[in-house]
Write a protein that holds these residues in place. Structure first.
Motif, PDB file in Angstrom:
ATOM      1  N   ALA A 136      38.587  47.588  40.987  1.00  0.00           N
ATOM      2  CA  ALA A 136      38.039  48.779  40.346  1.00  0.00           C
ATOM      3  C   ALA A 136      37.586  49.725  41.447  1.00  0.00           C
ATOM      4  CB  ALA A 136      36.872  48.415  39.447  1.00  0.00           C
ATOM      5  N   GLY A 137      38.128  50.907  41.455  1.00  0.00           N
ATOM      6  CA  GLY A 137      37.779  51.892  42.475  1.00  0.00           C
ATOM      7  C   GLY A 137      38.904  52.098  43.456  1.00  0.00           C
ATOM      8  N   ARG A 138      38.850  53.225  44.104  1.00  0.00           N
ATOM      9  CA  ARG A 138      39.870  53.557  45.093  1.00  0.00           C
ATOM     10  C   ARG A 138      39.590  52.820  46.398  1.00  0.00           C
ATOM     11  NH1 ARG A 138      39.646  57.791  41.683  1.00  0.00           N
ATOM     12  NH2 ARG A 138      41.401  59.194  41.462  1.00  0.00           N
ATOM     13  N   SER A 139      40.588  52.761  47.255  1.00  0.00           N
ATOM     14  CA  SER A 139      40.450  52.067  48.537  1.00  0.00           C
ATOM     15  C   SER A 139      39.858  52.961  49.625  1.00  0.00           C
ATOM     16  CB  SER A 139      41.813  51.538  48.994  1.00  0.00           C
ATOM     17  OG  SER A 139      42.277  50.586  48.078  1.00  0.00           O
ATOM     18  N   LEU A 140      40.064  54.268  49.515  1.00  0.00           N
ATOM     19  CA  LEU A 140      39.556  55.168  50.547  1.00  0.00           C
ATOM     20  C   LEU A 140      38.067  55.422  50.350  1.00  0.00           C
ATOM     21  CD1 LEU A 140      42.443  57.803  50.615  1.00  0.00           C
ATOM     22  CD2 LEU A 140      42.032  55.951  52.225  1.00  0.00           C
ATOM     23  N   LEU A 141      37.270  55.248  51.403  1.00  0.00           N
ATOM     24  CA  LEU A 141      35.821  55.415  51.316  1.00  0.00           C
ATOM     25  C   LEU A 141      35.417  56.792  50.811  1.00  0.00           C
ATOM     26  CD1 LEU A 141      34.624  53.590  54.551  1.00  0.00           C
ATOM     27  CD2 LEU A 141      34.384  52.840  52.186  1.00  0.00           C
ATOM     28  N   THR A 142      36.165  57.818  51.187  1.00  0.00           N
ATOM     29  CA  THR A 142      35.807  59.182  50.777  1.00  0.00           C
ATOM     30  C   THR A 142      36.057  59.428  49.297  1.00  0.00           C
ATOM     31  OG1 THR A 142      38.009  59.936  51.421  1.00  0.00           O
ATOM     32  CG2 THR A 142      36.246  60.132  53.067  1.00  0.00           C
ATOM     33  N   GLU A 143      36.801  58.555  48.628  1.00  0.00           N
ATOM     34  CA  GLU A 143      37.122  58.745  47.213  1.00  0.00           C
ATOM     35  C   GLU A 143      36.393  57.763  46.298  1.00  0.00           C
ATOM     36  OE1 GLU A 143      41.347  58.468  46.866  1.00  0.00           O
ATOM     37  OE2 GLU A 143      41.694  60.324  47.951  1.00  0.00           O
ATOM     38  N   ILE A 144      35.522  56.921  46.846  1.00  0.00           N
ATOM     39  CA  ILE A 144      34.846  55.906  46.050  1.00  0.00           C
ATOM     40  C   ILE A 144      33.667  56.514  45.293  1.00  0.00           C
ATOM     41  CG2 ILE A 144      33.432  53.813  46.157  1.00  0.00           C
ATOM     42  CD1 ILE A 144      35.168  52.895  48.478  1.00  0.00           C
ATOM     43  N   ASP A 145      33.613  56.231  43.978  1.00  0.00           N
ATOM     44  CA  ASP A 145      32.484  56.631  43.141  1.00  0.00           C
ATOM     45  C   ASP A 145      31.969  55.366  42.458  1.00  0.00           C
ATOM     46  OD1 ASP A 145      30.613  57.652  41.448  1.00  0.00           O
ATOM     47  OD2 ASP A 145      31.994  58.942  40.326  1.00  0.00           O
ATOM     48  N   PRO A 146      30.912  54.747  43.017  1.00  0.00           N
ATOM     49  CA  PRO A 146      30.417  53.481  42.464  1.00  0.00           C
ATOM     50  C   PRO A 146      30.041  53.563  40.983  1.00  0.00           C
ATOM     51  CG  PRO A 146      29.419  53.896  44.597  1.00  0.00           C
ATOM     52  CD  PRO A 146      30.166  55.146  44.207  1.00  0.00           C
ATOM     53  N   ALA A 147      29.618  54.721  40.513  1.00  0.00           N
ATOM     54  CA  ALA A 147      29.187  54.859  39.121  1.00  0.00           C
ATOM     55  C   ALA A 147      30.349  54.677  38.146  1.00  0.00           C
ATOM     56  CB  ALA A 147      28.522  56.208  38.911  1.00  0.00           C
ATOM     57  N   THR A 148      31.539  55.101  38.527  1.00  0.00           N
ATOM     58  CA  THR A 148      32.686  55.012  37.621  1.00  0.00           C
ATOM     59  C   THR A 148      33.653  53.905  38.015  1.00  0.00           C
ATOM     60  OG1 THR A 148      33.975  56.622  38.892  1.00  0.00           O
ATOM     61  CG2 THR A 148      32.582  57.483  37.118  1.00  0.00           C
ATOM     62  N   SER A 149      33.357  53.170  39.062  1.00  0.00           N
ATOM     63  CA  SER A 149      34.280  52.148  39.563  1.00  0.00           C
ATOM     64  C   SER A 149      33.773  50.751  39.264  1.00  0.00           C
ATOM     65  CB  SER A 149      34.480  52.328  41.068  1.00  0.00           C
ATOM     66  OG  SER A 149      34.978  53.611  41.343  1.00  0.00           O
ATOM     67  N   THR A 150      33.476  50.483  37.997  1.00  0.00           N
ATOM     68  CA  THR A 150      32.954  49.174  37.621  1.00  0.00           C
ATOM     69  C   THR A 150      34.083  48.218  37.246  1.00  0.00           C
ATOM     70  OG1 THR A 150      32.661  49.856  35.328  1.00  0.00           O
ATOM     71  CG2 THR A 150      30.781  50.163  36.804  1.00  0.00           C
ATOM     72  N   LEU A 151      33.868  46.961  37.543  1.00  0.00           N
ATOM     73  CA  LEU A 151      34.808  45.896  37.193  1.00  0.00           C
ATOM     74  C   LEU A 151      34.071  44.934  36.273  1.00  0.00           C
ATOM     75  CD1 LEU A 151      37.466  44.316  37.525  1.00  0.00           C
ATOM     76  CD2 LEU A 151      36.498  43.284  39.569  1.00  0.00           C
ATOM     77  N   THR A 152      34.614  44.739  35.060  1.00  0.00           N
ATOM     78  CA  THR A 152      33.946  43.902  34.068  1.00  0.00           C
ATOM     79  C   THR A 152      34.906  42.854  33.524  1.00  0.00           C
ATOM     80  OG1 THR A 152      32.554  45.776  33.410  1.00  0.00           O
ATOM     81  CG2 THR A 152      32.683  43.914  31.877  1.00  0.00           C
ATOM     82  N   ILE A 153      34.479  41.599  33.586  1.00  0.00           N
ATOM     83  CA  ILE A 153      35.182  40.498  32.933  1.00  0.00           C
ATOM     84  C   ILE A 153      34.308  40.121  31.745  1.00  0.00           C
ATOM     85  CG2 ILE A 153      36.186  38.198  33.190  1.00  0.00           C
ATOM     86  CD1 ILE A 153      37.343  40.291  35.164  1.00  0.00           C
ATOM     87  N   GLY A 154      34.787  40.405  30.533  1.00  0.00           N
ATOM     88  CA  GLY A 154      33.980  40.270  29.325  1.00  0.00           C
ATOM     89  C   GLY A 154      33.645  38.840  28.955  1.00  0.00           C
ATOM     90  N   ARG A 155      32.657  38.704  28.074  1.00  0.00           N
ATOM     91  CA  ARG A 155      32.186  37.395  27.602  1.00  0.00           C
ATOM     92  C   ARG A 155      33.326  36.648  26.915  1.00  0.00           C
ATOM     93  NH1 ARG A 155      27.515  38.737  25.345  1.00  0.00           N
ATOM     94  NH2 ARG A 155      26.417  38.027  27.179  1.00  0.00           N
ATOM     95  N   GLY A 156      33.509  35.402  27.300  1.00  0.00           N
ATOM     96  CA  GLY A 156      34.534  34.565  26.699  1.00  0.00           C
ATOM     97  C   GLY A 156      35.931  34.802  27.246  1.00  0.00           C
ATOM     98  N   ALA A 157      36.095  35.756  28.163  1.00  0.00           N
ATOM     99  CA  ALA A 157      37.403  35.984  28.786  1.00  0.00           C
ATOM    100  C   ALA A 157      37.675  34.870  29.784  1.00  0.00           C
ATOM    101  CB  ALA A 157      37.445  37.343  29.479  1.00  0.00           C
ATOM    102  N   ARG A 158      38.957  34.588  30.024  1.00  0.00           N
ATOM    103  CA  ARG A 158      39.336  33.557  30.999  1.00  0.00           C
ATOM    104  C   ARG A 158      40.503  34.055  31.817  1.00  0.00           C
ATOM    105  NH1 ARG A 158      43.330  30.160  30.887  1.00  0.00           N
ATOM    106  NH2 ARG A 158      43.613  30.301  28.639  1.00  0.00           N
TER     107      ARG A 158
END
Length: 191
Positions: A136-158
């Protein structure tokens, strides 16, 4: 088919495959937002422009899947992701089929069992598997926005890969894992 600048629309009947006899290469996909979901309702409710992949997407014959959501990536609740690598093998009637219909028809697609007996060498051979990388998020440091670059693995997912393979989770922002990650004898790397 292309629909507008920066977007791609595939026909619903289109297939993306990397099957080979000894395995495939790497499939790298990047989109603004990515949702991996087995639930039709969550897929239908996804924002416009979100790439939606089913949990069963990760069996296309590639040896590595690298999925990037530059503005966030979510694996929906209760989604089951089994990463496997089907391969081609000779059919039982390969000689007859090859002489009648050509050599390409002598092969069939199959997913080998996790372990196969090699009676000649008295060993069990483990099938070749595939690895999974979610970012989640871009690789270039200048383009990273932590607020919109979240990675979520939901409850019960495998998320599961074959033994010895790797699961890598990368996020420029918050990483939330409420599901299960299985990579027996391999590696799970969260950064």
């Amino acid at each position: 088919t292309t629909t507008r600048a920066g977007s791609l629309r595939l026909d619903p009947e289109a297939q993306l495959c990397g099957h080979g006899v000894a395995g495939g290469g790497t499939l790298a996909i990047q989109a603004g937002k990515v949702l991996v979901s087995d639930q039709p309702a969550s897929a239908e409710a996804a924002d416009s422009g979100t790439l939606v992949l089913g949990g069963g997407f990760f069996d296309k014959g590639f040896s590595a899947y690298e999925i990037t959501g530059s503005e966030g990536l979510t694996v929906a609740e209760r989604t089951q992701v089994d990463v496997t690598m089907p391969v081609y093998r000779f059919r039982d009637d390969a000689r007859r089929v090859a002489s009648d219909a050509g050599p390409a028809r002598a092969l069939e697609l199959w997913t080998p069992p996790l372990y196969q007996e090699d009676a000649v060498n008295a060993v069990l051979q483990q099938r070749k598997g595939a690895s999974l990388s979610l970012q989640a998020g871009r690789s270039l440091l200048t383009e990273i926005d932590p607020a919109t670059s979240t990675l979520t693995i939901g409850r019960g997912a495998r998320l599961e890969v074959d033994p010895g393979q790797a699961i890598a989770l990368r996020g420029a922002g918050q990483i939330t894992i409420d599901g299960t990650l299985n990579a027996h004898g391999g590696s799970i790397d969260v950064r």
